[in-house]
Design an enzyme around this catalytic site. Sequence first.
Site, PDB file in Angstrom:
ATOM      1  N   ASP A 268      -0.836   6.117  -7.201  1.00 35.80           N
ATOM      2  CA  ASP A 268      -1.265   5.120  -6.227  1.00 35.80           C
ATOM      3  C   ASP A 268      -1.324   3.733  -6.843  1.00 35.80           C
ATOM      4  O   ASP A 268      -2.256   3.404  -7.566  1.00 35.80           O
ATOM      5  CB  ASP A 268      -2.633   5.499  -5.648  1.00 35.80           C
ATOM      6  CG  ASP A 268      -3.183   4.414  -4.749  1.00 35.80           C
ATOM      7  OD1 ASP A 268      -2.385   3.653  -4.176  1.00 35.80           O
ATOM      8  OD2 ASP A 268      -4.413   4.311  -4.623  1.00 35.80           O
TER       9      ASP A 268
ATOM     10  N   ASP B  28       0.822  -1.199   0.000  1.00 35.38           N
ATOM     11  CA  ASP B  28       0.000   0.000   0.000  1.00 35.38           C
ATOM     12  C   ASP B  28       0.862   1.257   0.000  1.00 35.38           C
ATOM     13  O   ASP B  28       1.464   1.596   1.008  1.00 35.38           O
ATOM     14  CB  ASP B  28      -0.892  -0.026   1.239  1.00 35.38           C
ATOM     15  CG  ASP B  28      -1.823   1.155   1.308  1.00 35.38           C
ATOM     16  OD1 ASP B  28      -1.885   1.921   0.339  1.00 35.38           O
ATOM     17  OD2 ASP B  28      -2.484   1.312   2.340  1.00 35.38           O
TER      18      ASP B  28
END
Length: 497
Positions: A317, A99
């Site tokens: 991301d 992440d």
Amino acid sequence: MMFSLSAILIAGAVIFPVVVGEYFPATLTLERAFPASHRVEVSELVRRDRVRHGRILQTSSNGVVDFLVEGIFDPFVVGLYYTKVQLGSPPRDFYVQIDTGSDVLWVSCGSCNGCPQTSGLQIPLNFFDPGSSLTSSLVSCSDKRCSLGIQSSDSACSAESNQCSYTFQYGDGSGTSGYYVSDFLHFDSVLGNSLIQNSSARILFGCSTLQTGDLTKTERAVDGIFGFGQQAMSVISQLASQGVAPKAFSHCLRGDNGGGGILVLGEIVEPNIIYSPLVPQQPHYNLNLQSISVNGQTLSIDPAVFATSSNRGTIIDSGTTLAYLAEEAYEPFINAINSAVSQSARPVLSKGNHCYLITVSPTDIFPQVNLNFAGGASMVLRPQDYLIQQNSIGSAAVWCIGFQKISGQGITILGDLVLKDKIVVYDLSGDRIGWVNYDCSMPVNVSTTSSMGKTEFVNAGQLSDSSSFRSEAYDSLPFCILAFFVRIAILRTFQFL
């Protein structure tokens, strides 16, 4: 990121034999999350991205807490990126989501309330028990790392227990809380063409005692989250401060059906990588997107649409499945694509998605798109970087725009649709991100630069469980990289029902 902002390989370089510290290149094996035949509802893809974006915003120091993507049904490849880490003594395996939108590594711990017991990913779930690890210790409020975590909202302190803790609430309503422990992270090292096992470093990580919302569901359950953010509590920052790894990491995500890819702590070296500076003082990986070009023509979009502020900006991301455009940029983009293919493709709508019925390869008729960033860095998108194939109708194929609109929001998020088949380098020491289109099934070279200004190149191939690399022990290791080799969960087929 659920999680949220949710992956990573390496042949033929010269090693300069300069021993400058214990920099361990380490390997972690990632697993495929879904079989290639698995199909997922489009609404489920968007819901999962919403979870990730909620995590982005809830942990932001800029106050953006309500970033919820609603009413979007466009299809996209399902990507779940996770790796296996070993923690404690003796080491135990934990599968954790990669992440880039959060900072903290945390795993489920014993007596956890709401933590999943099984996973639909067909991986075993474990619970960390500090009492069973010979090297584990609790983290007190006086620990300087806890104090740094408080500044970035990654930790909190209880006056009663003097224990460093955390509580993360996410935009989808899920959350986790627990306390921090200090223990060893174990990893394999890569030195030249050798696999060096049993390297380790002491780190601080979270021990989750409560999970709520989507974190409790078993379908995509993992043992925790591996945050690759910039703040002091991230594993990257901790290892860099110890002199164990450089403050940089890189990934290359394969876009084919086989999945897989490369994640390394270090900088992948490729001559054509171009860089753009990170926007300073942002909690996430923000870049200054300045314009978008289609077929070489710059779209008529006010540059202020992309300017970074409390509720605007462009985030890189790797944990977001879809790509999202700020509302003001979406229609000009769609109109430009429609105009470019008006004579070659038949437009169709499917549940609000902009799709096209074509009988040839999309690369033959769809235009090149350029995302133009500060510093003169342009990210070149091929048709497959903004389109996704839905299905076939007879001899024709249905391809849909993979970019989504964020209604009422000024945020642009570049997820796996855009990032796949590219080397992406996060040079945190240099405050910049670089990229170049690349075949991620090919080897790469990785370099690190020491505090003495000397650079070393690590020559590594595609390591896997079947690698024939020789395992050796070294009294001292040269300045290298931490490398996380992964098989990434990527689903390239989907359908509308």
